[in-house]
Design a protein around this motif. Structure first.
Motif: not given
Length: 360
Positions: A198-208
Protein backbone atom coordinates in the motif's frame (compact mmCIF):
# COMPACT_ATOMS: atom_id res chain seq x y z
CA UNK A 1 -25.37 -10.92 -60.88
CA UNK A 2 -22.24 -11.09 -58.78
CA UNK A 3 -22.69 -9.78 -55.28
CA UNK A 4 -20.43 -6.82 -54.54
CA UNK A 5 -18.20 -7.31 -51.50
CA UNK A 6 -18.53 -4.39 -49.12
CA UNK A 7 -15.32 -3.11 -47.51
CA UNK A 8 -14.79 -3.80 -43.86
CA UNK A 9 -15.80 -0.84 -41.67
CA UNK A 10 -12.90 1.14 -40.16
CA UNK A 11 -12.08 0.66 -36.51
CA UNK A 12 -13.48 4.12 -35.82
CA UNK A 13 -16.96 2.75 -36.59
CA UNK A 14 -16.65 0.12 -33.88
CA UNK A 15 -18.02 0.58 -30.40
CA UNK A 16 -15.38 1.69 -27.85
CA UNK A 17 -15.70 -1.60 -25.98
CA UNK A 18 -14.95 -3.51 -29.18
CA UNK A 19 -11.98 -1.24 -29.94
CA UNK A 20 -10.55 -1.87 -26.47
CA UNK A 21 -11.11 -5.60 -26.90
CA UNK A 22 -9.30 -5.63 -30.25
CA UNK A 23 -6.43 -3.61 -28.79
CA UNK A 24 -6.18 -5.93 -25.79
CA UNK A 25 -6.23 -9.14 -27.87
CA UNK A 26 -3.63 -7.83 -30.33
CA UNK A 27 -1.46 -6.61 -27.43
CA UNK A 28 -1.56 -9.98 -25.69
CA UNK A 29 -0.71 -11.81 -28.92
CA UNK A 30 2.20 -9.53 -29.82
CA UNK A 31 3.55 -9.44 -26.27
CA UNK A 32 3.35 -13.24 -26.11
CA UNK A 33 5.22 -13.67 -29.39
CA UNK A 34 7.92 -11.19 -28.35
CA UNK A 35 8.20 -12.84 -24.92
CA UNK A 36 8.65 -16.27 -26.54
CA UNK A 37 11.32 -14.75 -28.81
CA UNK A 38 13.17 -13.59 -25.70
CA UNK A 39 12.84 -9.89 -26.50
CA UNK A 40 13.26 -7.70 -23.39
CA UNK A 41 10.40 -5.35 -22.47
CA UNK A 42 7.94 -7.41 -24.55
CA UNK A 43 5.17 -6.21 -22.23
CA UNK A 44 5.91 -2.64 -23.32
CA UNK A 45 6.76 -3.11 -26.99
CA UNK A 46 3.92 -5.54 -27.79
CA UNK A 47 1.14 -3.19 -26.60
CA UNK A 48 2.96 -0.24 -28.18
CA UNK A 49 3.00 -1.86 -31.63
CA UNK A 50 -0.61 -3.02 -31.20
CA UNK A 51 -1.65 0.54 -30.37
CA UNK A 52 0.18 1.91 -33.42
CA UNK A 53 -1.66 -0.59 -35.64
CA UNK A 54 -5.04 0.28 -34.11
CA UNK A 55 -4.40 4.04 -34.00
CA UNK A 56 -3.35 4.27 -37.63
CA UNK A 57 -6.40 2.25 -38.64
CA UNK A 58 -8.86 4.65 -37.07
CA UNK A 59 -9.16 3.63 -33.41
CA UNK A 60 -10.69 6.49 -31.41
CA UNK A 61 -10.16 5.16 -27.89
CA UNK A 62 -7.48 6.79 -25.76
CA UNK A 63 -5.88 5.91 -22.45
CA UNK A 64 -7.28 8.22 -19.74
CA UNK A 65 -4.64 10.74 -18.59
CA UNK A 66 -5.13 9.62 -14.99
CA UNK A 67 -4.23 6.02 -15.92
CA UNK A 68 -1.10 7.19 -17.71
CA UNK A 69 -0.07 9.30 -14.72
CA UNK A 70 -0.55 6.32 -12.40
CA UNK A 71 1.51 4.10 -14.73
CA UNK A 72 4.31 6.67 -14.77
CA UNK A 73 4.21 6.69 -10.99
CA UNK A 74 4.71 2.92 -10.90
CA UNK A 75 7.61 3.15 -13.37
CA UNK A 76 9.07 5.90 -11.19
CA UNK A 77 8.94 3.57 -8.18
CA UNK A 78 10.64 0.89 -10.29
CA UNK A 79 13.51 3.28 -10.99
CA UNK A 80 13.62 4.27 -7.29
CA UNK A 81 14.30 0.65 -6.33
CA UNK A 82 17.57 0.80 -8.29
CA UNK A 83 18.85 4.07 -6.86
CA UNK A 84 21.59 3.87 -4.27
CA UNK A 85 23.69 6.47 -2.42
CA UNK A 86 26.83 5.40 -4.28
CA UNK A 87 25.16 6.44 -7.55
CA UNK A 88 25.43 10.14 -6.67
CA UNK A 89 29.02 9.63 -5.53
CA UNK A 90 29.87 7.96 -8.84
CA UNK A 91 28.27 10.83 -10.76
CA UNK A 92 30.15 13.48 -8.77
CA UNK A 93 33.44 11.63 -9.17
CA UNK A 94 33.11 11.56 -12.97
CA UNK A 95 30.89 14.53 -13.60
CA UNK A 96 33.05 15.98 -16.44
CA UNK A 97 32.62 12.80 -18.47
CA UNK A 98 28.90 12.57 -17.74
CA UNK A 99 28.40 16.24 -18.57
CA UNK A 100 30.40 15.87 -21.78
CA UNK A 101 28.24 12.92 -22.90
CA UNK A 102 25.04 14.84 -22.16
CA UNK A 103 26.18 18.02 -23.92
CA UNK A 104 27.43 16.05 -26.95
CA UNK A 105 24.03 14.37 -27.27
CA UNK A 106 22.24 17.70 -26.91
CA UNK A 107 24.50 19.30 -29.55
CA UNK A 108 23.94 16.39 -31.94
CA UNK A 109 20.16 16.58 -31.52
CA UNK A 110 20.23 20.33 -32.14
CA UNK A 111 22.35 19.86 -35.26
CA UNK A 112 20.01 17.19 -36.62
CA UNK A 113 17.01 19.39 -35.88
CA UNK A 114 18.68 22.19 -37.80
CA UNK A 115 19.34 19.80 -40.69
CA UNK A 116 15.67 18.74 -40.82
CA UNK A 117 14.70 22.40 -40.81
CA UNK A 118 17.28 23.21 -43.50
CA UNK A 119 15.87 20.44 -45.69
CA UNK A 120 12.55 22.29 -45.52
CA UNK A 121 10.75 19.33 -44.01
CA UNK A 122 9.67 21.06 -40.80
CA UNK A 123 9.77 24.57 -39.30
CA UNK A 124 12.82 25.39 -37.18
CA UNK A 125 11.40 25.20 -33.65
CA UNK A 126 9.33 22.12 -34.47
CA UNK A 127 12.35 20.27 -35.86
CA UNK A 128 14.53 21.20 -32.88
CA UNK A 129 11.97 20.22 -30.24
CA UNK A 130 11.17 17.03 -32.11
CA UNK A 131 14.86 16.10 -32.08
CA UNK A 132 15.50 17.03 -28.43
CA UNK A 133 16.45 14.03 -26.25
CA UNK A 134 14.54 13.67 -23.01
CA UNK A 135 11.14 12.67 -21.67
CA UNK A 136 8.94 12.79 -24.77
CA UNK A 137 5.76 13.98 -23.05
CA UNK A 138 7.59 16.86 -21.37
CA UNK A 139 9.22 17.86 -24.66
CA UNK A 140 5.82 17.99 -26.39
CA UNK A 141 4.32 20.18 -23.66
CA UNK A 142 7.29 22.55 -23.65
CA UNK A 143 7.38 22.70 -27.45
CA UNK A 144 3.72 23.73 -27.52
CA UNK A 145 4.43 26.43 -24.94
CA UNK A 146 7.21 27.83 -27.14
CA UNK A 147 5.13 27.99 -30.32
CA UNK A 148 6.14 24.78 -32.11
CA UNK A 149 3.66 22.46 -33.84
CA UNK A 150 2.89 20.03 -30.99
CA UNK A 151 1.48 17.40 -33.39
CA UNK A 152 4.68 17.11 -35.40
CA UNK A 153 6.84 17.32 -32.29
CA UNK A 154 4.83 14.47 -30.76
CA UNK A 155 5.19 12.50 -34.00
CA UNK A 156 8.99 12.89 -34.02
CA UNK A 157 9.36 12.23 -30.29
CA UNK A 158 7.22 9.12 -30.11
CA UNK A 159 8.49 7.72 -33.39
CA UNK A 160 11.99 7.99 -31.91
CA UNK A 161 10.80 6.31 -28.70
CA UNK A 162 9.60 3.34 -30.76
CA UNK A 163 12.84 3.18 -32.76
CA UNK A 164 14.93 3.36 -29.58
CA UNK A 165 12.78 0.77 -27.81
CA UNK A 166 13.02 -1.70 -30.67
CA UNK A 167 16.75 -1.16 -31.22
CA UNK A 168 17.53 -1.52 -27.50
CA UNK A 169 15.41 -4.65 -27.19
CA UNK A 170 17.01 -6.20 -30.29
CA UNK A 171 20.48 -5.32 -29.03
CA UNK A 172 19.73 -6.99 -25.72
CA UNK A 173 18.34 -10.05 -27.48
CA UNK A 174 20.96 -10.65 -30.15
CA UNK A 175 24.20 -8.96 -29.11
CA UNK A 176 24.44 -9.55 -25.37
CA UNK A 177 25.76 -12.97 -24.43
CA UNK A 178 23.44 -14.56 -21.88
CA UNK A 179 24.32 -18.17 -22.61
CA UNK A 180 24.39 -20.22 -19.48
CA UNK A 181 22.59 -17.53 -17.49
CA UNK A 182 19.52 -18.96 -15.78
CA UNK A 183 16.23 -17.30 -16.65
CA UNK A 184 14.51 -16.38 -13.40
CA UNK A 185 10.95 -17.60 -13.06
CA UNK A 186 8.34 -14.86 -13.01
CA UNK A 187 6.07 -14.85 -9.98
CA UNK A 188 3.06 -12.92 -11.25
CA UNK A 189 1.04 -12.88 -8.02
CA UNK A 190 3.39 -12.87 -5.01
CA UNK A 191 2.01 -12.37 -1.51
CA UNK A 192 1.45 -8.66 -0.95
CA UNK A 193 3.49 -7.26 1.91
CA UNK A 194 1.87 -5.01 4.49
CA UNK A 195 2.37 -2.07 4.74
CA UNK A 196 4.96 -1.98 1.93
CA UNK A 197 2.61 -2.63 -1.00
CA UNK A 198 0.00 0.00 0.00
CA UNK A 199 2.85 2.41 0.71
CA UNK A 200 4.31 1.76 -2.75
CA UNK A 201 0.95 2.51 -4.37
CA UNK A 202 0.66 5.68 -2.32
CA UNK A 203 4.13 6.84 -3.35
CA UNK A 204 3.39 6.13 -7.02
CA UNK A 205 0.04 7.93 -7.02
CA UNK A 206 0.92 10.84 -4.75
CA UNK A 207 4.21 11.35 -6.55
CA UNK A 208 2.73 11.20 -10.05
CA UNK A 209 -0.35 13.32 -9.41
CA UNK A 210 1.57 15.67 -7.12
CA UNK A 211 4.28 16.20 -9.72
CA UNK A 212 1.61 16.91 -12.31
CA UNK A 213 -0.24 19.33 -10.00
CA UNK A 214 2.99 21.20 -9.30
CA UNK A 215 3.52 21.47 -13.08
CA UNK A 216 7.03 20.12 -12.83
CA UNK A 217 8.42 19.12 -16.25
CA UNK A 218 8.41 15.34 -16.23
CA UNK A 219 7.10 15.50 -12.66
CA UNK A 220 4.84 12.46 -13.04
CA UNK A 221 7.97 10.33 -13.43
CA UNK A 222 10.60 12.29 -11.50
CA UNK A 223 8.59 12.94 -8.32
CA UNK A 224 7.87 9.25 -7.58
CA UNK A 225 11.54 8.49 -8.28
CA UNK A 226 12.74 11.04 -5.74
CA UNK A 227 10.04 10.31 -3.17
CA UNK A 228 10.39 6.54 -3.47
CA UNK A 229 14.19 6.65 -3.34
CA UNK A 230 14.16 8.91 -0.27
CA UNK A 231 11.74 6.70 1.66
CA UNK A 232 13.43 3.45 0.65
CA UNK A 233 16.95 4.65 1.41
CA UNK A 234 15.75 5.91 4.80
CA UNK A 235 14.50 2.42 5.60
CA UNK A 236 10.90 3.56 6.12
CA UNK A 237 9.53 1.65 3.11
CA UNK A 238 10.61 -1.39 1.10
CA UNK A 239 9.04 -0.77 -2.30
CA UNK A 240 7.07 -3.79 -3.58
CA UNK A 241 6.17 -3.96 -7.28
CA UNK A 242 4.50 -7.27 -8.21
CA UNK A 243 4.78 -8.38 -11.82
CA UNK A 244 1.07 -7.97 -12.54
CA UNK A 245 1.28 -4.29 -11.54
CA UNK A 246 4.37 -3.73 -13.68
CA UNK A 247 2.76 -5.49 -16.66
CA UNK A 248 -0.34 -3.32 -16.34
CA UNK A 249 1.78 -0.16 -16.15
CA UNK A 250 3.93 -1.18 -19.12
CA UNK A 251 0.79 -1.82 -21.16
CA UNK A 252 -0.67 1.59 -20.31
CA UNK A 253 2.58 3.34 -21.26
CA UNK A 254 2.76 1.39 -24.54
CA UNK A 255 -0.87 2.13 -25.42
CA UNK A 256 -0.49 5.82 -24.62
CA UNK A 257 2.51 6.16 -26.93
CA UNK A 258 1.16 3.97 -29.72
CA UNK A 259 -2.30 5.51 -29.94
CA UNK A 260 -0.73 8.90 -30.65
CA UNK A 261 0.12 7.58 -34.11
CA UNK A 262 -3.18 8.34 -35.82
CA UNK A 263 -3.63 8.40 -39.57
CA UNK A 264 -4.23 12.20 -39.73
CA UNK A 265 -0.92 12.79 -37.95
CA UNK A 266 0.85 10.42 -40.34
CA UNK A 267 -0.72 12.16 -43.35
CA UNK A 268 0.26 15.53 -41.90
CA UNK A 269 3.83 14.32 -41.41
CA UNK A 270 4.13 12.20 -44.58
CA UNK A 271 6.14 14.79 -46.47
CA UNK A 272 8.75 14.98 -43.72
CA UNK A 273 8.83 11.25 -42.91
CA UNK A 274 12.04 10.30 -44.80
CA UNK A 275 13.99 13.21 -43.30
CA UNK A 276 12.58 12.55 -39.82
CA UNK A 277 13.45 8.84 -39.95
CA UNK A 278 16.96 9.66 -41.20
CA UNK A 279 17.47 12.19 -38.38
CA UNK A 280 16.25 9.66 -35.80
CA UNK A 281 18.56 6.92 -37.08
CA UNK A 282 21.53 9.30 -37.16
CA UNK A 283 20.87 10.43 -33.57
CA UNK A 284 20.53 6.83 -32.34
CA UNK A 285 23.76 5.91 -34.15
CA UNK A 286 25.58 8.92 -32.66
CA UNK A 287 24.41 8.06 -29.14
CA UNK A 288 25.36 4.41 -29.67
CA UNK A 289 28.85 5.50 -30.74
CA UNK A 290 29.19 7.60 -27.56
CA UNK A 291 28.05 4.60 -25.53
CA UNK A 292 30.58 2.33 -27.25
CA UNK A 293 33.40 4.72 -26.34
CA UNK A 294 32.11 5.28 -22.82
CA UNK A 295 31.58 1.61 -21.89
CA UNK A 296 35.26 0.58 -21.50
CA UNK A 297 36.17 3.91 -19.88
CA UNK A 298 33.57 3.54 -17.12
CA UNK A 299 33.74 -0.24 -16.95
CA UNK A 300 30.09 -0.89 -17.83
CA UNK A 301 28.65 -3.39 -20.28
CA UNK A 302 27.71 -2.24 -23.83
CA UNK A 303 23.96 -2.56 -23.28
CA UNK A 304 24.08 -0.42 -20.14
CA UNK A 305 26.07 2.21 -22.02
CA UNK A 306 23.66 2.09 -24.98
CA UNK A 307 20.59 2.51 -22.79
CA UNK A 308 22.23 5.27 -20.73
CA UNK A 309 22.93 7.32 -23.86
CA UNK A 310 19.79 6.36 -25.83
CA UNK A 311 17.71 9.39 -26.88
CA UNK A 312 14.38 7.77 -26.00
CA UNK A 313 11.73 8.50 -23.39
CA UNK A 314 12.92 7.94 -19.82
CA UNK A 315 9.93 5.79 -18.93
CA UNK A 316 10.50 3.43 -21.88
CA UNK A 317 14.24 3.23 -21.24
CA UNK A 318 13.61 2.46 -17.55
CA UNK A 319 11.26 -0.39 -18.49
CA UNK A 320 13.72 -1.89 -21.01
CA UNK A 321 16.65 -1.55 -18.63
CA UNK A 322 14.71 -3.19 -15.80
CA UNK A 323 13.68 -6.06 -18.10
CA UNK A 324 17.22 -6.70 -19.37
CA UNK A 325 19.45 -8.96 -17.33
CA UNK A 326 22.83 -7.65 -16.13
CA UNK A 327 21.98 -4.03 -16.97
CA UNK A 328 23.01 -1.42 -14.37
CA UNK A 329 19.65 0.36 -14.01
CA UNK A 330 21.10 2.85 -11.53
CA UNK A 331 23.79 3.95 -14.01
CA UNK A 332 21.31 4.16 -16.87
CA UNK A 333 18.86 6.35 -15.00
CA UNK A 334 21.59 8.60 -13.56
CA UNK A 335 22.70 9.61 -17.04
CA UNK A 336 19.14 9.76 -18.37
CA UNK A 337 18.00 12.08 -15.56
CA UNK A 338 21.10 14.26 -15.85
CA UNK A 339 20.40 14.72 -19.55
CA UNK A 340 16.73 15.41 -18.91
CA UNK A 341 17.54 18.22 -16.45
CA UNK A 342 20.08 19.78 -18.82
CA UNK A 343 17.60 19.60 -21.74
CA UNK A 344 15.02 21.39 -19.60
CA UNK A 345 17.55 24.12 -18.80
CA UNK A 346 19.10 24.58 -22.23
CA UNK A 347 16.38 23.30 -24.58
CA UNK A 348 14.31 26.51 -24.88
CA UNK A 349 17.22 28.87 -25.62
CA UNK A 350 18.72 26.31 -28.02
CA UNK A 351 15.41 26.00 -29.88
CA UNK A 352 15.07 29.76 -30.16
CA UNK A 353 18.69 30.15 -31.29
CA UNK A 354 18.48 27.54 -34.03
CA UNK A 355 15.03 28.66 -35.20
CA UNK A 356 16.33 32.21 -35.49
CA UNK A 357 19.39 31.24 -37.52
CA UNK A 358 18.01 28.49 -39.76
CA UNK A 359 15.78 29.41 -42.66
CA UNK A 360 14.00 26.43 -44.25
Amino acid sequence: MQKQIEPEPPISAWQPALQWAALLVLSVCLAGVLELAGLPAALLIGPMIAAVVCGTNGATVRVPPTAYLAAQGVVGCLVATALAPEMLAAFVARWPLFLGVVLATLAASGLLGAMVSRWGALPGTTAVWGSAPGAASAMVVMADAFGADARLVAFMQYLRVIFVSLSAALLARFFVDTTGAPVPAIEWFPPLAWPDFPATLAIALVGAFGGKALRLPGGALLTPILLGAALQLSGLVALQLPEWLLALSYTIVGWTIGLKFTRPILVHAARALPQVVLAILLLIAFCAAIGAVMAPVLGVDPLTAFLATSPGGMDSIAIIAAASRDVDLSFVMTLQMARFVIVLLFGPPLARLIAGRIKP
